[in-house]
Design a protein around this motif. Sequence first.
Motif, mmCIF file in Angstrom:
data_model
loop_
_atom_site.group_PDB
_atom_site.id
_atom_site.type_symbol
_atom_site.label_atom_id
_atom_site.label_comp_id
_atom_site.label_asym_id
_atom_site.label_seq_id
_atom_site.Cartn_x
_atom_site.Cartn_y
_atom_site.Cartn_z
ATOM 1 N N ILE A 139 0.837 -1.195 0.000
ATOM 2 C CA ILE A 139 0.000 0.000 0.000
ATOM 3 C C ILE A 139 0.882 1.259 0.000
ATOM 4 N N PRO A 181 -6.528 -0.130 0.354
ATOM 5 C CA PRO A 181 -7.558 0.689 1.009
ATOM 6 C C PRO A 181 -7.878 1.926 0.174
ATOM 7 N N TYR A 184 -6.492 5.823 0.732
ATOM 8 C CA TYR A 184 -5.452 5.741 1.759
ATOM 9 C C TYR A 184 -4.464 6.877 1.539
ATOM 10 N N ASP A 189 -3.348 8.810 7.239
ATOM 11 C CA ASP A 189 -3.602 7.455 7.728
ATOM 12 C C ASP A 189 -2.364 6.770 8.300
ATOM 13 N N THR A 190 -1.240 7.501 8.366
ATOM 14 C CA THR A 190 -0.033 6.969 8.999
ATOM 15 C C THR A 190 0.527 8.026 9.948
ATOM 16 N N PRO A 196 0.543 2.634 10.068
ATOM 17 C CA PRO A 196 -0.810 3.181 10.207
ATOM 18 C C PRO A 196 -1.074 3.774 11.585
ATOM 19 N N GLY A 200 -5.660 4.607 9.730
ATOM 20 C CA GLY A 200 -5.026 3.633 8.848
ATOM 21 C C GLY A 200 -5.314 2.200 9.263
ATOM 22 N N ARG A 203 -8.634 1.326 7.959
ATOM 23 C CA ARG A 203 -8.641 1.155 6.502
ATOM 24 C C ARG A 203 -8.044 -0.190 6.090
ATOM 25 N N ILE A 204 -6.987 -0.615 6.778
ATOM 26 C CA ILE A 204 -6.389 -1.914 6.452
ATOM 27 C C ILE A 204 -7.335 -3.045 6.834
#
Length: 224
Positions: A139, A181, A184, A189-190, A196, A200, A203-204
């Motif tokens: 990702i 995702p 993303y 998201d991180t 993440p 995140g 989303r994963i």
Amino acid sequence: MLRFMPVGDSMTIGSAGEHTWRYRMWQHLRDTYGGPFALVGPRETLYDKAAGAPTSYEYADPDFPRAHLAGWGEGWQHMAPLIAEAVRSCRADVLLVSLGLIDLGFYTNADQTAENVHRFVAEARSANPRIRMAVLPVIPNVRATTDAPFAAQVTRFNELLAKTVADLDEPRSPLLLASPPPSYDINLDTYDGTHPNASGEHRIAAAFADAMHQGWDLGEPYEG
């Protein structure tokens, strides 16, 4: 009982103080899956950045089945030799696999990494010929935004991964390629461009949950 084993690298093991996407998946299955299930695996710890080792049990919420097969700095080439024994000893039915970034970043090129995917699948099936596997592509991550050759390897590997999953899929041991995702964003998201944060993690977990619902009619779409 259906036994799910999360398999992954630093994004899956998580570090001290985090919930992890494994926790988000457990919450989702607890609330939506219609039968008994468990998260299984030979490991339970988080990575302790201060110690530089996977020795922490300081989950943001430790009250969930924390078992997994994930490691900070571990990739397809590291997990392929371990997966047969892990599947056998933990009696895993479904593998939720998120690997590849660390391979491409430090160990193997895209084609070599794809060869290790083949080895991983063969080893998992040697322990359970009916094992199911949902696999997440590499990702978005910060290195791919500044390192063009690395970004090209990620793109190449994800193409090879899709072909590998399609080629190795079989009715008694299905393979499923999860979609990355949607939306993303490494800035949102991180917490460092790769690992993440809470959004995140959701989303994963959603990527795996939605893939299993759409591909296998297992569980429900992710909400959270």
